[in-house]
Design a protein around this motif. Sequence first.
Motif, mmCIF file in Angstrom:
data_model
loop_
_atom_site.group_PDB
_atom_site.id
_atom_site.type_symbol
_atom_site.label_atom_id
_atom_site.label_comp_id
_atom_site.label_asym_id
_atom_site.label_seq_id
_atom_site.Cartn_x
_atom_site.Cartn_y
_atom_site.Cartn_z
ATOM 1 N N LEU A 10 60.198 25.742 -4.288
ATOM 2 C CA LEU A 10 61.310 26.124 -3.425
ATOM 3 C C LEU A 10 61.671 24.976 -2.496
ATOM 4 O O LEU A 10 60.808 24.395 -1.850
ATOM 5 C CB LEU A 10 60.931 27.351 -2.592
ATOM 6 N N MET A 36 56.233 28.208 -8.866
ATOM 7 C CA MET A 36 57.602 28.296 -8.377
ATOM 8 C C MET A 36 57.751 27.259 -7.268
ATOM 9 O O MET A 36 56.931 27.223 -6.341
ATOM 10 C CB MET A 36 57.893 29.689 -7.836
ATOM 11 N N TYR A 75 61.242 36.174 6.974
ATOM 12 C CA TYR A 75 62.093 35.947 5.806
ATOM 13 C C TYR A 75 61.834 37.044 4.785
ATOM 14 O O TYR A 75 60.739 37.608 4.707
ATOM 15 C CB TYR A 75 61.783 34.586 5.158
ATOM 16 N N TYR A 108 58.357 23.370 -1.017
ATOM 17 C CA TYR A 108 57.220 24.278 -1.027
ATOM 18 C C TYR A 108 56.907 24.641 -2.472
ATOM 19 O O TYR A 108 57.772 24.644 -3.326
ATOM 20 C CB TYR A 108 57.557 25.581 -0.292
ATOM 21 N N PHE A 124 57.898 37.557 4.569
ATOM 22 C CA PHE A 124 57.031 36.477 5.020
ATOM 23 C C PHE A 124 57.303 36.173 6.484
ATOM 24 O O PHE A 124 58.466 36.141 6.912
ATOM 25 C CB PHE A 124 57.299 35.195 4.229
ATOM 26 N N GLN A 169 62.224 37.888 0.527
ATOM 27 C CA GLN A 169 62.388 37.305 -0.793
ATOM 28 C C GLN A 169 62.489 38.414 -1.824
ATOM 29 O O GLN A 169 61.538 39.168 -2.012
ATOM 30 C CB GLN A 169 61.222 36.380 -1.149
ATOM 31 N N GLN A 199 59.443 33.261 12.692
ATOM 32 C CA GLN A 199 60.583 33.737 11.914
ATOM 33 C C GLN A 199 60.092 34.664 10.814
ATOM 34 O O GLN A 199 58.975 34.536 10.330
ATOM 35 C CB GLN A 199 61.316 32.542 11.290
ATOM 36 N N PHE A 241 54.237 29.016 6.376
ATOM 37 C CA PHE A 241 54.347 30.408 5.950
ATOM 38 C C PHE A 241 52.993 31.061 5.732
ATOM 39 O O PHE A 241 51.999 30.406 5.432
ATOM 40 C CB PHE A 241 55.137 30.499 4.643
ATOM 41 N N GLY A 242 52.996 32.384 5.828
ATOM 42 C CA GLY A 242 51.855 33.174 5.430
ATOM 43 C C GLY A 242 51.979 33.609 3.980
ATOM 44 O O GLY A 242 52.897 33.189 3.268
ATOM 45 N N ALA A 243 51.047 34.463 3.545
ATOM 46 C CA ALA A 243 51.000 34.878 2.144
ATOM 47 C C ALA A 243 51.978 35.992 1.814
ATOM 48 O O ALA A 243 52.258 36.248 0.654
ATOM 49 C CB ALA A 243 49.578 35.310 1.781
ATOM 50 N N LEU A 289 58.085 24.351 9.048
ATOM 51 C CA LEU A 289 57.820 25.770 8.897
ATOM 52 C C LEU A 289 56.566 26.004 8.074
ATOM 53 O O LEU A 289 56.457 25.482 6.971
ATOM 54 C CB LEU A 289 58.991 26.433 8.184
ATOM 55 N N LEU A 300 49.174 33.405 -2.484
ATOM 56 C CA LEU A 300 48.993 32.242 -1.612
ATOM 57 C C LEU A 300 50.205 31.968 -0.729
ATOM 58 O O LEU A 300 50.178 31.077 0.124
ATOM 59 C CB LEU A 300 48.691 30.991 -2.441
ATOM 60 N N GLY A 301 51.280 32.692 -0.940
ATOM 61 C CA GLY A 301 52.470 32.468 -0.136
ATOM 62 C C GLY A 301 53.112 31.131 -0.448
ATOM 63 O O GLY A 301 52.972 30.596 -1.555
ATOM 64 N N LEU A 302 53.813 30.581 0.520
ATOM 65 C CA LEU A 302 54.466 29.295 0.355
ATOM 66 C C LEU A 302 53.608 28.221 1.004
ATOM 67 O O LEU A 302 53.221 28.342 2.163
ATOM 68 C CB LEU A 302 55.842 29.300 1.034
ATOM 69 N N HIS A 313 66.589 34.185 5.475
ATOM 70 C CA HIS A 313 66.176 34.345 6.867
ATOM 71 C C HIS A 313 66.616 35.704 7.403
ATOM 72 O O HIS A 313 67.753 36.132 7.195
ATOM 73 C CB HIS A 313 66.796 33.225 7.694
ATOM 74 N N PHE A 366 67.131 28.363 2.040
ATOM 75 C CA PHE A 366 66.394 28.092 0.819
ATOM 76 C C PHE A 366 67.284 28.032 -0.407
ATOM 77 O O PHE A 366 68.306 28.731 -0.493
ATOM 78 C CB PHE A 366 65.341 29.181 0.587
ATOM 79 N N GLY A 367 66.872 27.219 -1.365
ATOM 80 C CA GLY A 367 67.451 27.261 -2.693
ATOM 81 C C GLY A 367 66.904 28.441 -3.470
ATOM 82 O O GLY A 367 66.045 29.186 -2.984
ATOM 83 N N GLN A 368 67.383 28.598 -4.709
ATOM 84 C CA GLN A 368 67.021 29.778 -5.493
ATOM 85 C C GLN A 368 65.681 29.629 -6.180
ATOM 86 O O GLN A 368 65.162 30.586 -6.748
ATOM 87 C CB GLN A 368 68.123 30.066 -6.532
ATOM 88 N N GLY A 424 61.591 36.824 -7.528
ATOM 89 C CA GLY A 424 61.936 35.613 -8.263
ATOM 90 C C GLY A 424 63.059 34.794 -7.672
ATOM 91 O O GLY A 424 63.594 33.911 -8.346
ATOM 92 N N ARG A 425 63.437 35.076 -6.439
ATOM 93 C CA ARG A 425 64.548 34.344 -5.820
ATOM 94 C C ARG A 425 64.076 33.512 -4.634
ATOM 95 O O ARG A 425 62.894 33.514 -4.285
ATOM 96 C CB ARG A 425 65.621 35.325 -5.343
ATOM 97 N N GLY A 426 65.026 32.811 -4.011
ATOM 98 C CA GLY A 426 64.705 32.074 -2.796
ATOM 99 C C GLY A 426 64.563 33.005 -1.603
ATOM 100 O O GLY A 426 64.797 34.204 -1.703
ATOM 101 N N LEU A 427 64.156 32.442 -0.482
ATOM 102 C CA LEU A 427 63.954 33.243 0.723
ATOM 103 C C LEU A 427 65.223 33.308 1.558
ATOM 104 O O LEU A 427 65.996 32.347 1.602
ATOM 105 C CB LEU A 427 62.830 32.634 1.575
#
Lengths: 110, 115
Positions: free
Chosen positions: B90, B88, A35, B35, A88, A37, A33, A100-102, A98, B41-43, A45, B106-108, A40-43
């Motif tokens: 998440l 952060m 995503y 997360y 991501f 971002q 998948q 994730f990468g960097a 899930l 470093l990502g999530l 899809h 995801f949440g904010q 400063g917010r959420g991800l």
Amino acid sequence: SQQGEEDPQALSIQEGENATMNCSYKTSINNLQWYRQNSGRGLVHLILIRSNEREKHSGRLRVTLDTSKKSSSLLITASRAADTASYFCATTKYGNKLVFGAGTILRVKS
Amino acid sequence: DVKVTQSSRYLVKRTGEKVFLECVQDMDHENMFWYRQDPGLGLRLIYFSYDVKMKEKGDIPEGYSVSREKKERFSLILESASTNQTSMYLCASSFSFSLPNTEAFFGQGTRLTVV
């Protein structure tokens, strides 16, 4: 441990150009998948591609998956300033866990 | 629309405090995740839960615990906050393992600073 590794780490392009981001992963997957971002917010899809699919489109997004190379690419065509964000890839291996990468930071200059 | 709500956007806590981060989802999802995200470093997955009272460790569970007493709520607990937990955080949710090809919502995010 991170499953996906994105490349490049950062990308800067002009509005209207295409942006390509790559993702490599290490083990077998159920799906991959992408995503987005915003700062400063959420991800959010974007698109999901199953392990038995090779290519998928959604609007200006095109995703490819090569399971033999364990890699995927995300192409954003005709980029806009609003596409500026971090992108991501994430893979699922066991059920819906899930990993994730960097991420790739994309900057689209207007 | 699916909504995943985290209780705070910004949080400042002192070293040694017990910290609770709360997450609520309104889509009857079985899976919930915590997360942490750090630059470069990502999530990284801390814990996830696939049912009420069920949990599994992710990649970095040390210093954290979780609680899922109700399906819609997943709490992350920092037993004794330390400065290296400044990050952060998440929360995410998704449908069950029986539907393997589903997206996460995801949440904010909660930006936690430990001083």
